[in-house]
Write an enzyme that holds these catalytic residues in place. Sequence first.
Site, PDB file in Angstrom:
ATOM      1  N   ASP A  89       6.756   7.276  -4.763  1.00  0.00           N
ATOM      2  CA  ASP A  89       6.312   7.526  -3.387  1.00  0.00           C
ATOM      3  C   ASP A  89       7.111   8.681  -2.774  1.00  0.00           C
ATOM      4  OD1 ASP A  89       8.706   6.236  -2.989  1.00  0.00           O
ATOM      5  OD2 ASP A  89       7.946   4.805  -1.504  1.00  0.00           O
ATOM      6  N   SER A  90       8.025   9.276  -3.572  1.00  0.00           N
ATOM      7  CA  SER A  90       8.637  10.556  -3.184  1.00  0.00           C
ATOM      8  C   SER A  90       7.528  11.598  -3.003  1.00  0.00           C
ATOM      9  CB  SER A  90       9.643  11.015  -4.247  1.00  0.00           C
ATOM     10  OG  SER A  90       9.093  10.888  -5.552  1.00  0.00           O
ATOM     11  N   ASP A 141       4.254   3.643  -7.900  1.00  0.00           N
ATOM     12  CA  ASP A 141       5.222   3.153  -6.911  1.00  0.00           C
ATOM     13  C   ASP A 141       4.469   2.520  -5.743  1.00  0.00           C
ATOM     14  OD1 ASP A 141       7.852   2.867  -6.234  1.00  0.00           O
ATOM     15  OD2 ASP A 141       8.173   4.978  -5.689  1.00  0.00           O
ATOM     16  N   LYS A 173       6.098  -0.350  -9.390  1.00  0.00           N
ATOM     17  CA  LYS A 173       7.506  -0.465  -9.012  1.00  0.00           C
ATOM     18  C   LYS A 173       7.583  -0.847  -7.549  1.00  0.00           C
ATOM     19  CE  LYS A 173      10.303   3.278  -8.320  1.00  0.00           C
ATOM     20  NZ  LYS A 173      10.717   3.107  -6.905  1.00  0.00           N
ATOM     21  N   GLU A 210      10.614  -1.677  -4.296  1.00  0.00           N
ATOM     22  CA  GLU A 210      12.015  -1.518  -3.901  1.00  0.00           C
ATOM     23  C   GLU A 210      12.557  -2.794  -3.279  1.00  0.00           C
ATOM     24  OE1 GLU A 210      12.525   1.813  -1.237  1.00  0.00           O
ATOM     25  OE2 GLU A 210      11.625   3.221  -2.670  1.00  0.00           O
ATOM     26  N   GLU A 245      19.512   3.355  -8.091  1.00  0.00           N
ATOM     27  CA  GLU A 245      19.596   4.658  -7.413  1.00  0.00           C
ATOM     28  C   GLU A 245      20.889   4.787  -6.615  1.00  0.00           C
ATOM     29  OE1 GLU A 245      16.084   6.018  -5.359  1.00  0.00           O
ATOM     30  OE2 GLU A 245      17.156   7.739  -4.491  1.00  0.00           O
TER      31      GLU A 245
HETATM   32  O1  KIV Z   1       9.727   7.672  -5.418  1.00  0.00           O
HETATM   33  C1  KIV Z   1      10.471   8.056  -6.340  1.00  0.00           C
HETATM   34  O2  KIV Z   1      10.402   9.185  -6.824  1.00  0.00           O
HETATM   35  C2  KIV Z   1      11.457   7.116  -6.846  1.00  0.00           C
HETATM   36  C3  KIV Z   1      12.531   7.665  -7.730  1.00  0.00           C
HETATM   37  C4  KIV Z   1      13.540   8.350  -6.904  1.00  0.00           C
HETATM   38  C5  KIV Z   1      13.129   6.616  -8.600  1.00  0.00           C
HETATM   39  O3  KIV Z   1      11.416   5.972  -6.516  1.00  0.00           O
END
Ligand code: KIV
Length: 284
Positions: free
Chosen positions: A47-48, A86, A116, A118, A185
């Site tokens: 989600d970056s 994500d 994924k 968090e 992280e």
């Molecule tokens: O969103 C993302 O790119 C991430 C990485 C920093 C692990 O969660």
Amino acid sequence: MQAKKTTILALQEKKSSGEPITMVTAYDYPGALAAERAGMDSILVGDSLGMVVLGYDSTVPVTMDEMLHHCRAVRRGAQSAFLIGDMPFLSYQADRAEAVRNAGRFLKEAGMDAVKLEGGKAMVPAMQAIGDAGITVVGHIGLTPQSSGKLGGYRLQGRTAAEAQRLLEEAEDLQAAGAAMIVLEMMPDRVAAEISRRLRIPTIGIGAGPDCDGQVLVLHDLLGIFDRFTPRFAKRYAELSGEMQRALGAYKDDVQGRRFPDSEHSFSIDDAEWAAWRARPDMR
Ligand code: KIV
């Protein structure tokens, strides 16, 4: 010949054999193709996306629809890497049924192999519910950008003995809840090493030192495309932002100077056809 599809079991076996797992983020078809051609074990559609591609100030505004749209593009570019989607902020925190439905969309609608999410202890019920639905889930602890406001910013986690112990307990809770891997992280190298040593499942580090079972970097950081800021842990392997500026400037100068397009980049019509067209009475 197309490379064999990487499975979660293959990644877990890498931990057992001590072979580092390679992972990078990607958000579109060319990024996925580049990662695939480089032979990455896994691609995370992080989600970056929100920050490095969509220009948001944080990952918080990212929506399910935005994630799925980009996951589908990555899927089209990557046949063999293990693909992780994500889950965006508020797609899994509010209730378990919603978490399962949203996780399922990453598999059904976007061809991801896993999702994924968090967070530590508080995310155990969501993680269990998603796993019980038959979906592979990856955890993410330490600096969790979706809750960076609560953490007081993008700060190193696990600096004290008490914080390190909390991170270890979170990792163990997630493993017990069925996590297939965990992203660690921005935490001290020795803390990440100890967590990695104690877990059965692989850890993937980002700003967590060399002793995790694998490493992940954000594509735009490593290629030097995103230059609003670069975290200290992100090594730049190229400076493409400068190169993009140079190329665009050269193109603009060529257009203004009428040097582009030249004959190499233009198409010609046969002389006889040209003459016939010009000879038409209505062309005089
Ligand atoms: O969103 C993302 O790119 C991430 C990485 C920093 C692990 O969660």
